[in-house]
Each structure stands twice: as C-alpha cells, then as structure tokens.
Design an enzyme around this catalytic site. Sequence first.
Site, PDB file in Angstrom:
ATOM      1  N   LYS A 142      16.803 -19.442   4.656  1.00  0.00           N
ATOM      2  CA  LYS A 142      16.764 -18.008   4.912  1.00  0.00           C
ATOM      3  C   LYS A 142      16.842 -17.787   6.421  1.00  0.00           C
ATOM      4  O   LYS A 142      16.093 -18.384   7.179  1.00  0.00           O
ATOM      5  CB  LYS A 142      15.484 -17.377   4.369  1.00  0.00           C
ATOM      6  CG  LYS A 142      15.546 -17.070   2.908  1.00  0.00           C
ATOM      7  CD  LYS A 142      14.465 -16.089   2.530  1.00  0.00           C
ATOM      8  CE  LYS A 142      14.792 -15.502   1.180  1.00  0.00           C
ATOM      9  NZ  LYS A 142      13.840 -14.465   0.818  1.00  0.00           N
ATOM     10  N   VAL A 143      17.754 -16.914   6.831  1.00  0.00           N
ATOM     11  CA  VAL A 143      17.898 -16.567   8.237  1.00  0.00           C
ATOM     12  C   VAL A 143      17.102 -15.289   8.465  1.00  0.00           C
ATOM     13  O   VAL A 143      17.365 -14.262   7.827  1.00  0.00           O
ATOM     14  CB  VAL A 143      19.379 -16.371   8.626  1.00  0.00           C
ATOM     15  CG1 VAL A 143      19.497 -16.018  10.092  1.00  0.00           C
ATOM     16  CG2 VAL A 143      20.186 -17.627   8.305  1.00  0.00           C
ATOM     17  N   ALA A 155      20.749 -14.348   4.291  1.00  0.00           N
ATOM     18  CA  ALA A 155      20.451 -13.585   5.504  1.00  0.00           C
ATOM     19  C   ALA A 155      19.558 -12.410   5.130  1.00  0.00           C
ATOM     20  O   ALA A 155      19.843 -11.681   4.181  1.00  0.00           O
ATOM     21  CB  ALA A 155      21.741 -13.085   6.149  1.00  0.00           C
ATOM     22  N   GLU A 156      18.496 -12.219   5.883  1.00  0.00           N
ATOM     23  CA  GLU A 156      17.554 -11.125   5.641  1.00  0.00           C
ATOM     24  C   GLU A 156      17.772 -10.000   6.636  1.00  0.00           C
ATOM     25  O   GLU A 156      18.150 -10.247   7.779  1.00  0.00           O
ATOM     26  CB  GLU A 156      16.114 -11.623   5.810  1.00  0.00           C
ATOM     27  CG  GLU A 156      15.700 -12.699   4.856  1.00  0.00           C
ATOM     28  CD  GLU A 156      14.268 -13.133   5.088  1.00  0.00           C
ATOM     29  OE1 GLU A 156      13.829 -13.163   6.261  1.00  0.00           O
ATOM     30  OE2 GLU A 156      13.586 -13.428   4.104  1.00  0.00           O
ATOM     31  N   GLY A 157      17.531  -8.784   6.203  1.00  0.00           N
ATOM     32  CA  GLY A 157      17.509  -7.652   7.126  1.00  0.00           C
ATOM     33  C   GLY A 157      18.857  -7.052   7.452  1.00  0.00           C
ATOM     34  O   GLY A 157      19.053  -6.561   8.563  1.00  0.00           O
TER      35      GLY A 157
END
Length: 109
Positions: free
Chosen positions: A11-12, A46-48
């Site tokens: 997870k980034v 990818a988060e956000g």
Amino acid sequence: QLVQAPFTELKVDRAFVGTLLVDSDCRSVVSASIKLAHELGMSVVAEGIESENVWNILEYLQCDEAQGYWIAKPMPGSEIIGWWEGWSSQTAADDDAHPELPFQEQAAG
C-alpha cells in the site's frame, strides 16, 4: 528479509499519493515502490486518490488498485452494486481518452 516476507500487496500511503502532482521526489518514491513491488510479485494499492490527474498518473505508473474519495466516499454495503455499475460505465466510456499527464510537460521542460 523483505524478499522472504509473505506479503502479497504493497500500500502506498496517501502522503506520497496526494503530492504526486507537485513533488517530483514523492512521484519518484511512488514510481520506485510500484516497480519494486511488481518485481517482488506483489500488487500495489494507492491510497488517497482525490483527483483524476492523480488517478491518471497512477494508471501510467501501472498501479494495480486504488482507493480514495475521487473514486468513492465510504458507503453502506447496500449501495456498492449501484456505485459499481455507474463507475464501470463511466470508466468504460473514458477508456479511449488519453489525457495529458500533468508531469509530462514538466519533464520535457
């Protein structure tokens, strides 16, 4: 030890994802993370993601999965099927479009 760890995904963090458009160092970290994870046989989340431009950059960098308010805000489980049908039809219509990536101009300049 990283190679032997039983991880299947990386997870980034949103701290890197959220600044892709303005910070070339963060963009480099994300790009390198995606490449490393793929080399190790992991998928990348990818988060956000809060804008289409960030979505486009991550797609270009071959990020596997994404989450964030631009895609969908948290919702009750009963709404997921309706959201998915709308999202699928929207992204299918956009598949032929190839928008300019914001960092291409900066890299060329």
